[in-house]
Motif scaffolding. Structure first.
Motif, PDB file in Angstrom:
ATOM      1  N   PHE A  67       0.842  -1.200   0.000  1.00  0.00           N
ATOM      2  CA  PHE A  67       0.000   0.000   0.000  1.00  0.00           C
ATOM      3  C   PHE A  67       0.874   1.245   0.000  1.00  0.00           C
ATOM      4  CE2 PHE A  67      -4.004  -1.845   2.303  1.00  0.00           C
ATOM      5  CZ  PHE A  67      -4.028  -2.893   1.391  1.00  0.00           C
ATOM      6  N   THR A  68       0.385   2.281  -0.666  1.00  0.00           N
ATOM      7  CA  THR A  68       1.087   3.560  -0.686  1.00  0.00           C
ATOM      8  C   THR A  68       0.096   4.681  -0.415  1.00  0.00           C
ATOM      9  OG1 THR A  68       2.644   2.738  -2.345  1.00  0.00           O
ATOM     10  CG2 THR A  68       2.552   5.117  -2.003  1.00  0.00           C
ATOM     11  N   ILE A  69       0.383   5.467   0.619  1.00  0.00           N
ATOM     12  CA  ILE A  69      -0.463   6.614   0.941  1.00  0.00           C
ATOM     13  C   ILE A  69       0.175   7.868   0.353  1.00  0.00           C
ATOM     14  CG2 ILE A  69       0.637   7.097   3.168  1.00  0.00           C
ATOM     15  CD1 ILE A  69      -2.165   7.763   4.270  1.00  0.00           C
ATOM     16  N   SER A  70      -0.647   8.757  -0.152  1.00  0.00           N
ATOM     17  CA  SER A  70      -0.145  10.007  -0.708  1.00  0.00           C
ATOM     18  C   SER A  70      -1.211  11.080  -0.510  1.00  0.00           C
ATOM     19  CB  SER A  70       0.195   9.854  -2.190  1.00  0.00           C
ATOM     20  OG  SER A  70      -0.954   9.507  -2.931  1.00  0.00           O
ATOM     21  N   GLN A  71      -0.838  12.314  -0.792  1.00  0.00           N
ATOM     22  CA  GLN A  71      -1.794  13.405  -0.575  1.00  0.00           C
ATOM     23  C   GLN A  71      -1.581  14.495  -1.606  1.00  0.00           C
ATOM     24  OE1 GLN A  71      -0.865  14.771   3.386  1.00  0.00           O
ATOM     25  NE2 GLN A  71       0.972  15.840   2.732  1.00  0.00           N
ATOM     26  N   ASP A  72      -2.640  15.229  -1.837  1.00  0.00           N
ATOM     27  CA  ASP A  72      -2.584  16.434  -2.662  1.00  0.00           C
ATOM     28  C   ASP A  72      -3.068  17.563  -1.757  1.00  0.00           C
ATOM     29  OD1 ASP A  72      -3.097  18.569  -4.374  1.00  0.00           O
ATOM     30  OD2 ASP A  72      -3.714  17.273  -6.018  1.00  0.00           O
ATOM     31  N   LEU A  80      -5.030   6.223  -1.101  1.00  0.00           N
ATOM     32  CA  LEU A  80      -4.417   4.974  -0.666  1.00  0.00           C
ATOM     33  C   LEU A  80      -4.384   4.033  -1.873  1.00  0.00           C
ATOM     34  CD1 LEU A  80      -3.230   3.523   1.825  1.00  0.00           C
ATOM     35  CD2 LEU A  80      -5.462   2.414   2.098  1.00  0.00           C
ATOM     36  N   GLN A  81      -3.200   3.879  -2.429  1.00  0.00           N
ATOM     37  CA  GLN A  81      -3.008   2.942  -3.534  1.00  0.00           C
ATOM     38  C   GLN A  81      -2.738   1.568  -2.942  1.00  0.00           C
ATOM     39  OE1 GLN A  81      -3.171   3.379  -6.953  1.00  0.00           O
ATOM     40  NE2 GLN A  81      -2.878   1.157  -7.081  1.00  0.00           N
TER      41      GLN A  81
END
Length: 122
Positions: A67-72, A80-81
């Motif tokens: 899983f990969t968390i990211s933000q804009d 959450l990929q």
């Protein structure tokens, strides 16, 4: 008051991918620290991942590397990929606001999304 709008859940086979999104609507010109939690049937809600407004991330061991968390920050949206999904990832996924960082003050009241269902079949 903050409203969280989640999307992106669904049903996939094991090994597949999904991308969850959560948009925070409320405070303007502020940055958010946000998290993802999940709750499987008959189990307690558990932490999955978090991201601070400076980009610092944390993951539960069971999803590290998948899983990969990211933000804009411009959109106040967290993602959450989820790759290499497993049947044990099946749960209702919730996003949460942990802290709102504004110029003059921080706000720490927690806000929860309505949840989005992720189902992984074997």
């Amino acid at each position: 008051q903050v409203q969280l709008v989640e999307s992106g859940g669904g049903s996939v086979q094991a090994g597949g991918s999904l991308r969850l999104s959560c948009a925070a609507i409320g405070y303007h010109s502020c940055n958010y620290d946000m998290s993802w939690y999940r709750q499987a049937p008959g189990k307690e809600r558990e932490f999955v991942s978090s991201i601070l407004s400076d980009g610092t991330t944390t993951y539960v061991d069971s999803v590290k590397g998948r899983f990969t968390i990211s933000q804009d920050n411009a959109k106040n949206t967290v993602y959450l990929q989820m790759d290499s999904l497993k049947p044990e990832d099946t749960a209702l996924y919730y996003c949460k606001v942990d802290r709102i960082r504004c110029i003059l003050s921080d706000y720490t009241d927690p806000y929860w999304g309505q949840g989005t269902q992720v189902t992984v079949s074997s």
